[in-house]
Design an enzyme around this catalytic site. Structure first.
Site, PDB file in Angstrom:
ATOM      1  N   GLU A   1       0.875  -1.169   0.000  1.00  0.00           N
ATOM      2  CA  GLU A   1       0.000   0.000   0.000  1.00  0.00           C
ATOM      3  C   GLU A   1       0.914   1.221   0.000  1.00  0.00           C
ATOM      4  O   GLU A   1       1.790   1.334   0.858  1.00  0.00           O
ATOM      5  CB  GLU A   1      -0.875  -0.017   1.257  1.00  0.00           C
ATOM      6  CG  GLU A   1      -1.842   1.135   1.272  1.00  0.00           C
ATOM      7  CD  GLU A   1      -2.774   1.136   2.472  1.00  0.00           C
ATOM      8  OE1 GLU A   1      -2.732   0.189   3.270  1.00  0.00           O
ATOM      9  OE2 GLU A   1      -3.531   2.110   2.601  1.00  0.00           O
TER      10      GLU A   1
ATOM     11  N   ARG B   1       5.103 -13.115   9.668  1.00  0.00           N
ATOM     12  CA  ARG B   1       5.755 -11.860   9.325  1.00  0.00           C
ATOM     13  C   ARG B   1       7.126 -11.799   9.995  1.00  0.00           C
ATOM     14  O   ARG B   1       7.381 -12.480  10.972  1.00  0.00           O
ATOM     15  CB  ARG B   1       4.895 -10.656   9.656  1.00  0.00           C
ATOM     16  CG  ARG B   1       4.378 -10.572  11.060  1.00  0.00           C
ATOM     17  CD  ARG B   1       3.320  -9.485  11.222  1.00  0.00           C
ATOM     18  NE  ARG B   1       3.811  -8.165  10.904  1.00  0.00           N
ATOM     19  CZ  ARG B   1       3.266  -7.383   9.977  1.00  0.00           C
ATOM     20  NH1 ARG B   1       2.237  -7.778   9.282  1.00  0.00           N
ATOM     21  NH2 ARG B   1       3.755  -6.202   9.759  1.00  0.00           N
TER      22      ARG B   1
ATOM     23  N   LYS C   1       4.103   0.780   9.964  1.00  0.00           N
ATOM     24  CA  LYS C   1       4.278   1.996   9.174  1.00  0.00           C
ATOM     25  C   LYS C   1       3.734   3.229   9.910  1.00  0.00           C
ATOM     26  O   LYS C   1       4.291   4.312   9.795  1.00  0.00           O
ATOM     27  CB  LYS C   1       3.571   1.851   7.815  1.00  0.00           C
ATOM     28  CG  LYS C   1       4.354   0.983   6.857  1.00  0.00           C
ATOM     29  CD  LYS C   1       3.833   1.112   5.445  1.00  0.00           C
ATOM     30  CE  LYS C   1       2.668   0.167   5.241  1.00  0.00           C
ATOM     31  NZ  LYS C   1       2.287   0.051   3.818  1.00  0.00           N
TER      32      LYS C   1
HETATM   33  P1  ATP Z   1      -0.421  -1.684   6.689  1.00  0.00           P
HETATM   34  O1  ATP Z   1      -0.662  -1.744   8.138  1.00  0.00           O
HETATM   35  O2  ATP Z   1      -0.319  -0.304   6.169  1.00  0.00           O
HETATM   36  O3  ATP Z   1      -1.291  -2.591   5.852  1.00  0.00           O
HETATM   37  P2  ATP Z   1       1.637  -3.500   5.937  1.00  0.00           P
HETATM   38  O4  ATP Z   1       2.875  -3.718   6.718  1.00  0.00           O
HETATM   39  O5  ATP Z   1       0.668  -4.616   5.779  1.00  0.00           O
HETATM   40  O6  ATP Z   1       1.037  -2.233   6.578  1.00  0.00           O
HETATM   41  P3  ATP Z   1       1.638  -3.307   3.087  1.00  0.00           P
HETATM   42  O7  ATP Z   1       2.122  -2.214   2.227  1.00  0.00           O
HETATM   43  O8  ATP Z   1       0.206  -3.670   3.008  1.00  0.00           O
HETATM   44  O9  ATP Z   1       2.052  -2.940   4.548  1.00  0.00           O
HETATM   45  O10 ATP Z   1       2.540  -4.597   2.859  1.00  0.00           O
HETATM   46  C1  ATP Z   1       2.840  -5.118   1.602  1.00  0.00           C
HETATM   47  C2  ATP Z   1       3.161  -6.566   1.722  1.00  0.00           C
HETATM   48  O11 ATP Z   1       4.255  -6.753   2.596  1.00  0.00           O
HETATM   49  C3  ATP Z   1       2.001  -7.349   2.293  1.00  0.00           C
HETATM   50  O12 ATP Z   1       1.808  -8.505   1.514  1.00  0.00           O
HETATM   51  C4  ATP Z   1       2.432  -7.670   3.687  1.00  0.00           C
HETATM   52  O13 ATP Z   1       1.905  -8.900   4.098  1.00  0.00           O
HETATM   53  C5  ATP Z   1       3.947  -7.724   3.559  1.00  0.00           C
HETATM   54  N1  ATP Z   1       4.569  -7.388   4.837  1.00  0.00           N
HETATM   55  C6  ATP Z   1       4.402  -6.263   5.545  1.00  0.00           C
HETATM   56  N2  ATP Z   1       5.082  -6.314   6.709  1.00  0.00           N
HETATM   57  C7  ATP Z   1       5.712  -7.512   6.720  1.00  0.00           C
HETATM   58  C8  ATP Z   1       6.580  -8.166   7.652  1.00  0.00           C
HETATM   59  N3  ATP Z   1       6.935  -7.602   8.803  1.00  0.00           N
HETATM   60  N4  ATP Z   1       7.040  -9.391   7.322  1.00  0.00           N
HETATM   61  C9  ATP Z   1       6.694  -9.967   6.164  1.00  0.00           C
HETATM   62  N5  ATP Z   1       5.885  -9.418   5.258  1.00  0.00           N
HETATM   63  C10 ATP Z   1       5.392  -8.196   5.525  1.00  0.00           C
HETATM   64 MG    MG Z   2      -1.308  -4.291   4.424  1.00  0.00          MG
END
Ligand code: ATP
Ligand code: MG
Length: 570
Positions: free
Chosen positions: A47, A273, A283
C-alpha cells in the site's frame, strides 16, 4: 593527487537464491499436478502509504524469489484503495526500493485503482445474485451488531433490501449523492458465522476524498479484502502469499472468488511476518518517528526502512541473504537484529575495500623524518581479494593515531604504543615512543617517536619481533571526516509492546564524531562503503556529503576488533 583509475571496482552482487520452504513445497506440488497450466505467478502488493521496511523485504524476496525459482512472474501491485493516506511520493520510493533490492517486475506494474471499474461491476453482480446489500446503519451500529467470538451477530434491518433498491443506492453512492458513513455495501454471507470476517463484511464505503491516481472520479472505495482477491484473480496470480494475520480472512478471499465469474482462483498462503528485536515495523509508528522529528527522515540510517538501511550502507545482497537465512514458516518468531548485522558484515568483509581512519586522534611526530617527508606506501585494498587492487597511502612526519592505541602506563599484554615501546604503523614503519608532550592541564597532546628506517617491508633492523600494528592517518595529507556512529534506535527489545514507544528511544542511538581523519582514498574513490581497519564498516553518506568534508555512517561494527587485528599481517 588526481587519480585516473578507480582502484575499487563496484561491489559484486551474488545471484539470487531461494532456499527450500513450505511454500516452495506447495508450488512444486502444484507444478507436478499441472495446476494453473504449470504457471507460477506471484505479486508484491504494497500500500503506497509509507516507505518499505525490512519486513517488506521478506515479502519481496519471497514473492520475487519464488517466481524466479520456477521461471514464473512476479507483479508489483500498488494496493491503493485508501485515498486518505496514499501518495505518489511513496509509490515512486517503493519502486525504487524494490529495484535497489535487486528485483524487477518488467512491465508488470499494476494498481488496484486500475480495477475500480471492474470491481464496481463485480459488486453489482453480487447485488444481483442477492449476495450483497446496501446497509444504511451507522458505523457504530454495524460494529455493535457484529457480535463477538462467543456471540453471533445480528442482521441489519437493511439486509433484505431488494436487488433494484440495492443497485440504485449503490449507483447513487458512486455518484456522490451521500455523505460519508451514510451507507456501505456489505456482502450477504452469514451473521452467525464463527469467523467474524464472514459476518457480512463491508465491501465498499463512501469516501469524499480525491485519490492520487483517479482524482475525484470515485466517491466510494473498495475494502482491502474485496479488492485483493479480485486483483489477484484478474492478474492471473497462482499463489497469493501474505502474512499470518490474513489467515482468518482466507474464507472471505475464497468466498468472493467463488461467487464471481473471475479468470482464475489463486491460492492464498500465509506465512509468519518478520519481527526483529529492537525494531518497529509498523508503518504508522515509523511515520510518527519521522513526523515528530525523532529521526531525520524515512532514510535516517537508524530506520528499519530500506531507505535507511541503504543510506547506512547495508548492501542489498546482505538483505537478500538475511531473508534467505531466516526462512519462511508459519511460526511467528522474533529474529535478533544481530542476524541481519552478521549478513551485512559477511557481505562487506568479502567486498568492501579497506582504508584507514582515526576517530579519536592524537598526534604522533616521527622526529627521525624530515618536515617535508612524503612517502607513498603501497597497501592492498583487501586482504583476501587481490582483484580489488592496491592503493597508495601517504606517510608524513606527523600522523594521527587512535588515542586508545596509546597508554602511558600499560599492562604487559598491551601491544600498542607506550613510552619506550614499539608498534608498527600499518603498511609502514615500526616506531618507538620517546617522549610524551602535555598541555598546561596535563593532557597528553602529542607523542614524539622515532622510526626504524629498515622496518618498511614487515622486517626490523635487527630481526626483533614487534607484535602490535595500529592504523594511522597522515596529518597533512589526510582528509577531515565527520563520522556518525549508530546504535539501536530503541533501548528495549520489543518497543512495539510498550505503551508508548517514544519512551524507549535510545538517547545514544546517534553519536557524531565531528573531527575524525581518513586517508585520501576515502574522499576520492567511487566506492561508498569501506572497512575502516580495526574500527568497522563505514559508508559515505549520500545526503549530507560535502566534498571538502565527507560524512561517513558506521554501517556495522567489526565482530571482534582486536582479535582480528592480531590475525592480520601487515
Ligand atoms: P499496513 O498496516 O499499512 O497494511 P503492511 O505492513 O501490511 O502495513 P503493506 O504495504 O500492506 O504494509 O505490505 C505489503 C506486503 O508486505 C504485504 O503482503 C504484507 O503482508 C507484507 N509485509 C508487511 N510487513 C511484513 C513483515 N513484517 N514481514 C513480512 N511481510 C510483511
Ligand atoms: Mg497491508
Amino acid at each position: 593527487m588526481p587519480r585516473k583509475q578507480d582502484p575499487f571496482p563496484p561491489m559484486e552482487d551474488r545471484p539470487v537464491t531461494a532456499p527450500a520452504n513450505f511454500i516452495r513445497h506447495i508450488v512444486e506440488g502444484d507444478l507436478a499436478a499441472g495446476k494453473h497450466d504449470g504457471r507460477v505467478a506471484t505479486r508484491f502488493p504494497p500500500e503506497p502509504n509509507g516507505y518499505l521496511h525490512i519486513g517488506h523485504a521478506k515479502s519481496i524476496c519471497l514473492n520475487f524469489g519464488t517466481a524466479l525459482e520456477y521461471g514464473g512472474t512476479c507483479n508489483l501491485r500498488f494496493d491503493d484503495t485508501n485515498p486518505a493516506t496514499e501518495d505518489e511520493e511513496y509509490a515512486r520510493a517503493i519502486e525504487d526500493d524494490v529495484r535497489w533490492l535487486g528485483f524487477d517486475w518488467a512491465d508488470r506494474l499494476y494498481h488496484a485503482s486500475d480495477y475500480f471499474e471492474r470491481l464496481y461491476d463485480y459488486a453489482c453482480d453480487l447485488i444481483r445474485a442477492g449476495q450483497a446489500y446496501v446497509d444504511s446503519q451507522s458505523a457504530e451500529d454495524i460494529r455493535a451488531t457484529r457480535g463477538t467470538l462467543t456471540e453471533p451477530g445480528r442482521a441489519s434491518p437493511w439486509r433484505d433490501r431488494d436487488v433494484a433498491t440495492n443497485l440504485d443506492l449503490f449507483a447513487r453512492m458512486r455518484a456522490g449523492e451521500f455523505a460519508e458513513g451514510a451507507h456501505v455495501l456489505r456482502a450477504r454471507i452469514d451473521m452467525a458465522s464463527p469467523n467474524i470476517n464472514l459476518r457480512d463484511p463491508t465491501l465498499y464505503r463512501i469516501r469524499r476524498a480525491p485519490h492520487h491516481r483517479t482524482g475525484d472520479r470515485w466517491h466510494i472505495y473498495p475494502m482491502y479484502d474485496y479488492t485483493h482477491c479480485i486483483s489477484d484473480a484478474l492478474e492471473g496470480i497462482t499463489h497469493s502469499l501474505c502474512t499470518l494475520e490474513f489467515e482468518d480472512h482466507r474464507p472471505l478471499y475464497d468466498w468472493v472468488l467463488d461467487q464471481l465469474d473471475v479468470p482464475c482462483h489463486p491460492q492464498q498462503i500465509e506465512f509468519a511476518r518478520l519481527e526483529l528485536d529492537y525494531t518497529l515495523t509498523s508503518k504508522r509508528k515509523l511515520l510518527a518517528l519521522v513526523r515528530e522529528g525523532h529521526v531525520s527522515g524515512w532514510d535516517d540510517p537508524r530506520m528499519p526502512t530500506l531507505r535507511g538501511m541503504r543510506r547506512r550502507g547495508y548492501p542489498p545482497a546482505a538483505i537478500r541473504e538475511f531473508c534467505d537465512r531466516i526462512g519462511v514458516t508459519k511460526k511467528q518468531t522474533v529474529i535478533e537484529f544481530g542476524v541481519l548485522e552478521n549478513c551485512v558484515r559477511e557481505e562487506l568483509d568479502r567486498n568492501a575495500p579497506r582504508a584507514m581512519a582515526v576517530l579519536d586522534p592524537i598526534k604522533v611526530v616521527i622526529t627521525t623524518l624530515p618536515a617535508d617527508h612524503l612517502e607513498w606506501l603501497e597497501a592492498p585494498n583487501h586482504p583476501k581479494e587481490p582483484a580489488l587492487g592496491t592503493r597508495r597511502v601517504p606517510l608524513t612526519r606527523e600522523v594521527w593515531i587512535e588515542r586508545d592505541d596509546f597508554m602511558e602506563d600499560p599492562p604487559k599484554k598491551f601491544h600498542r604504543l607506550a613510552p619506550g615501546r614499539e608498534v608498527r604503523l600499518r603498511y609502514g614503519y615500526v616506531i618507538r615512543c620517546e617522549e610524551v608532550v602535555r598541555d598546561a592541564d596535563g593532557n597528553v597532546v602529542e607523542l614524539r617517536c622515532i622510526h626504524d628506517a629498515a622496518s618498511g617491508g614487515g622486517q626490523t633492523s635487527d630481526g626483533r619481533k614487534v607484535k602490535g600494528i595500529i592504523h594511522w592517518v597522515s596529518v597533512s595529507a589526510g582528509v577531515a571526516l565527520e563520522v556518525r556512529l549508530f546504535d539501536r534506535l530503541f533501548d528495549v527489545p520489543d518497543p512495539a509492546a510498550a505503551e508508548d514507544f517514544r519512551a524507549h528511544l535510545n538517547p545514544e542511538s546517534l553519536r557524531v564524531v565531528a573531527a575524525a581523519w581518513g586517508e585520501p582514498a576515502l574522499a576520492e574513490h567511487a566506492a561508498t562503503t569501506f572497512q575502516f581497519e580495526r574500527l568497522g564498516y563505514f559508508c559515505r553518506d549520500a545526503v549530507d556529503a560535502a566534498p571538502a568534508r565527507p560524512v561517513f555512517n558506521r554501517t556495522v561494527t567489526l565482530r571482534d576488533t582486536w582479535a582480528r587485528l592480531q590475525g592480520d599481517k601487515p
